[in-house]
Write a protein that holds these residues in place. Structure first.
Motif, PDB file in Angstrom:
ATOM      1  N   UNK A  76      47.836  25.738  44.372  1.00  0.00           N
ATOM      2  CA  UNK A  76      47.577  26.195  43.001  1.00  0.00           C
ATOM      3  C   UNK A  76      46.791  25.128  42.243  1.00  0.00           C
ATOM      4  N   UNK A  77      45.700  25.494  41.578  1.00  0.00           N
ATOM      5  CA  UNK A  77      44.887  24.483  40.882  1.00  0.00           C
ATOM      6  C   UNK A  77      45.561  23.953  39.624  1.00  0.00           C
ATOM      7  N   UNK A  78      46.387  24.782  38.967  1.00  0.00           N
ATOM      8  CA  UNK A  78      47.019  24.376  37.708  1.00  0.00           C
ATOM      9  C   UNK A  78      48.224  25.287  37.453  1.00  0.00           C
ATOM     10  N   UNK A  79      49.134  24.896  36.561  1.00  0.00           N
ATOM     11  CA  UNK A  79      50.322  25.719  36.295  1.00  0.00           C
ATOM     12  C   UNK A  79      50.014  27.137  35.846  1.00  0.00           C
ATOM     13  N   UNK A  80      48.896  27.344  35.168  1.00  0.00           N
ATOM     14  CA  UNK A  80      48.580  28.703  34.676  1.00  0.00           C
ATOM     15  C   UNK A  80      48.423  29.709  35.813  1.00  0.00           C
ATOM     16  N   UNK A  81      48.191  29.219  37.038  1.00  0.00           N
ATOM     17  CA  UNK A  81      48.056  30.139  38.169  1.00  0.00           C
ATOM     18  C   UNK A  81      49.332  30.939  38.389  1.00  0.00           C
ATOM     19  N   UNK A  82      50.486  30.405  37.956  1.00  0.00           N
ATOM     20  CA  UNK A  82      51.749  31.117  38.120  1.00  0.00           C
ATOM     21  C   UNK A  82      51.784  32.411  37.327  1.00  0.00           C
ATOM     22  N   UNK A  83      50.903  32.538  36.319  1.00  0.00           N
ATOM     23  CA  UNK A  83      50.893  33.727  35.478  1.00  0.00           C
ATOM     24  C   UNK A  83      50.011  34.839  36.044  1.00  0.00           C
ATOM     25  N   UNK A  84      49.313  34.564  37.143  1.00  0.00           N
ATOM     26  CA  UNK A  84      48.524  35.609  37.797  1.00  0.00           C
ATOM     27  C   UNK A  84      49.461  36.708  38.284  1.00  0.00           C
ATOM     28  N   UNK A  85      49.154  37.954  37.960  1.00  0.00           N
ATOM     29  CA  UNK A  85      50.065  39.049  38.262  1.00  0.00           C
ATOM     30  C   UNK A  85      50.361  39.183  39.757  1.00  0.00           C
ATOM     31  N   UNK A  86      49.323  39.082  40.589  1.00  0.00           N
ATOM     32  CA  UNK A  86      49.529  39.226  42.025  1.00  0.00           C
ATOM     33  C   UNK A  86      50.419  38.131  42.580  1.00  0.00           C
ATOM     34  N   UNK A  87      50.128  36.881  42.199  1.00  0.00           N
ATOM     35  CA  UNK A  87      50.935  35.758  42.671  1.00  0.00           C
ATOM     36  C   UNK A  87      52.357  35.860  42.137  1.00  0.00           C
ATOM     37  N   UNK A  88      52.495  36.233  40.880  1.00  0.00           N
ATOM     38  CA  UNK A  88      53.829  36.321  40.288  1.00  0.00           C
ATOM     39  C   UNK A  88      54.678  37.354  41.023  1.00  0.00           C
ATOM     40  N   UNK A  89      54.097  38.461  41.422  1.00  0.00           N
ATOM     41  CA  UNK A  89      54.844  39.479  42.151  1.00  0.00           C
ATOM     42  C   UNK A  89      55.292  38.956  43.514  1.00  0.00           C
ATOM     43  N   UNK A 105      46.955  17.638  46.913  1.00  0.00           N
ATOM     44  CA  UNK A 105      46.598  17.329  45.527  1.00  0.00           C
ATOM     45  C   UNK A 105      46.714  18.507  44.595  1.00  0.00           C
ATOM     46  N   UNK A 106      46.864  19.707  45.161  1.00  0.00           N
ATOM     47  CA  UNK A 106      47.085  20.891  44.337  1.00  0.00           C
ATOM     48  C   UNK A 106      48.583  21.093  44.143  1.00  0.00           C
ATOM     49  N   UNK A 107      48.962  22.161  43.468  1.00  0.00           N
ATOM     50  CA  UNK A 107      50.366  22.355  43.125  1.00  0.00           C
ATOM     51  C   UNK A 107      51.007  23.399  44.033  1.00  0.00           C
ATOM     52  N   UNK A 108      52.332  23.320  44.121  1.00  0.00           N
ATOM     53  CA  UNK A 108      53.091  24.303  44.877  1.00  0.00           C
ATOM     54  C   UNK A 108      54.405  24.580  44.156  1.00  0.00           C
ATOM     55  N   UNK A 109      54.967  25.762  44.410  1.00  0.00           N
ATOM     56  CA  UNK A 109      56.236  26.162  43.834  1.00  0.00           C
ATOM     57  C   UNK A 109      57.245  26.335  44.958  1.00  0.00           C
ATOM     58  N   UNK A 110      58.349  25.611  44.861  1.00  0.00           N
ATOM     59  CA  UNK A 110      59.414  25.684  45.849  1.00  0.00           C
ATOM     60  C   UNK A 110      60.628  26.360  45.245  1.00  0.00           C
ATOM     61  N   UNK A 111      61.446  26.960  46.096  1.00  0.00           N
ATOM     62  CA  UNK A 111      62.715  27.541  45.662  1.00  0.00           C
ATOM     63  C   UNK A 111      63.796  27.170  46.663  1.00  0.00           C
ATOM     64  N   UNK A 112      64.927  26.660  46.168  1.00  0.00           N
ATOM     65  CA  UNK A 112      66.069  26.397  47.048  1.00  0.00           C
ATOM     66  C   UNK A 112      66.659  27.719  47.502  1.00  0.00           C
ATOM     67  N   UNK A 113      66.999  27.833  48.771  1.00  0.00           N
ATOM     68  CA  UNK A 113      67.427  29.123  49.309  1.00  0.00           C
ATOM     69  C   UNK A 113      68.932  29.340  49.201  1.00  0.00           C
ATOM     70  N   UNK A 114      69.645  28.438  48.545  1.00  0.00           N
ATOM     71  CA  UNK A 114      71.090  28.596  48.362  1.00  0.00           C
ATOM     72  C   UNK A 114      71.445  28.274  46.913  1.00  0.00           C
ATOM     73  N   UNK A 115      72.495  28.915  46.376  1.00  0.00           N
ATOM     74  CA  UNK A 115      72.843  28.657  44.979  1.00  0.00           C
ATOM     75  C   UNK A 115      73.384  27.260  44.738  1.00  0.00           C
ATOM     76  N   UNK A 116      73.845  26.593  45.771  1.00  0.00           N
ATOM     77  CA  UNK A 116      74.253  25.194  45.697  1.00  0.00           C
ATOM     78  C   UNK A 116      73.608  24.456  46.860  1.00  0.00           C
ATOM     79  N   UNK A 117      73.495  23.136  46.782  1.00  0.00           N
ATOM     80  CA  UNK A 117      73.007  22.402  47.956  1.00  0.00           C
ATOM     81  C   UNK A 117      73.890  22.690  49.171  1.00  0.00           C
ATOM     82  N   UNK A 118      73.322  22.624  50.360  1.00  0.00           N
ATOM     83  CA  UNK A 118      74.093  22.851  51.574  1.00  0.00           C
ATOM     84  C   UNK A 118      75.160  21.787  51.771  1.00  0.00           C
ATOM     85  N   UNK A 119      74.977  20.627  51.142  1.00  0.00           N
ATOM     86  CA  UNK A 119      75.972  19.553  51.233  1.00  0.00           C
ATOM     87  C   UNK A 119      77.233  19.884  50.453  1.00  0.00           C
TER      88      UNK A 119
END
Length: 331
Positions: free
Chosen positions: A55-68, A133-147
């Protein structure tokens, strides 16, 4: 004891290199198997999936296709868990209070029905700069850490991180015919992780603190381990025969929340000597301590061989610490 970052694409989990691949301790891997298997990993703190990258900048998160696509990824994560496991979310990012991120949070709240949280959230989203050097969005796959193990129903100050405990258990090279002894077992973290790792001939945890043993008993019961022995033995005077134990582990008092530097100066040499007495030749003792110099001074090189020393960085309420994990073999 690292975070895992899942990048879909190759159908395999790559083995971890000897050192973390990222300065922040994350290890990147690619995986195309069923996601529930990742939730069973015991030697990582948490697993995150890359929902968007390049992602070039945070505003890319607002793109409808990417957001879906992001919403679809979040929906898949939620499907891995019982209904109601995710009620809140947190978006971690530099400049998280900017207008762009406020709009992103508002859209997630509206579409997913999750409430934004300031400090902690069931769904953790991380917006960061990627390797290119570009941006990425991560999501943890569990509601708590696995630890954060489900079996931990009782906790004590200074209790060992369960992920570290699982690593330490693996370093003893568990076998089904082991007599395993967890010295000064506290709330039972090492003992429970050893029991969950596979069968053993005998699993014993000892501690002179009655409150610690009661706490350990609750955790052992919650882990559904029926054949664990909890005893009030003094780790420096064990009622065991010489050379009768195959594997040992100990979370030594750091002299901060538990113990004191003066008391540890007497405890460490006595405990190591008693461990050497009951250990069979070739038995491994895996110990963790913040007082690494005291441990090294207390080791008798005629009795113990130091096979490996790890220096993980652990987060605590007082800030990060870097204890030593020692893998010792009885000569």
């Amino acid at each position: 004891y690292q975070d895992g970052v899942h990048r879909p694409g190759t159908g395999a989990i790559y083995r971890a290199p000897p050192q973390p691949s990222q300065p922040d301790g994350t290890l990147q891997f690619e995986y195309d198997g069923p996601w529930p298997r990742l939730l069973g990993l015991r030697t990582v703190v948490a697993v995150h999936v890359v929902l968007a990258s390049g992602l070039p900048r945070p505003t890319a998160l607002l793109d409808d296709g990417l957001f879906q696509r992001i919403i679809a990824g979040i929906g898949h994560i939620r499907s891995l868990h019982p209904a109601g496991a995710f009620r809140t979310f947190r978006l971690s990012a530099a400049g998280a209070e900017s207008a762009v991120f406020q709009r992103v949070r508002a859209r997630i709240e509206q579409v997913m029905g999750l409430r934004p949280a300031d400090d902690a959230g069931d769904l953790l989203l991380r917006f960061r700069r990627g390797d290119d050097g570009r941006f990425e969005l991560l999501a943890r796959i569990s509601p708590r850490p696995l630890s954060a193990r489900a079996w931990r129903v009782c906790n004590l100050p200074g209790a060992l991180n369960a992920t570290v405990a699982a690593v330490m258990v693996g370093l003893t090279r568990p076998r089904s015919d082991d007599v395993y002894l967890n010295l000064a077992c506290g709330s039972g973290t090492l003992l429970v992780e050893r029991g969950l790792s596979g069968p053993a001939a005998r699993l014993v945890g000892c501690d002179v603190d009655a409150e610690a043993l009661a706490c350990a008993a609750q955790n052992v019961d919650a882990a559904h381990l029926p054949n664990v022995e909890l005893t009030d033995w003094d780790a420096t005077h064990l009622p065991l025969e010489d050379a009768s134990v195959d594997a040992l582990s100990v979370d030594l008092p750091f002299g901060q929340l538990v113990g004191s530097h003066a008391a540890n100066a007497e405890l460490y040499p006595a405990l190591l000597a008693e461990a050497a007495r009951v250990a069979r030749p070739g038995a491994r003792l895996v110990a963790i301590t913040q007082q690494v110099r005291l441990l090294e001074r207390s080791l008798d090189p005629a009795v113990w061989t130091t096979e490996e020393v790890l220096r993980p960085t652990l987060s605590t309420s007082g800030g990060p610490i870097k204890p030593g994990v020692y893998v010792l073999a009885r000569r």
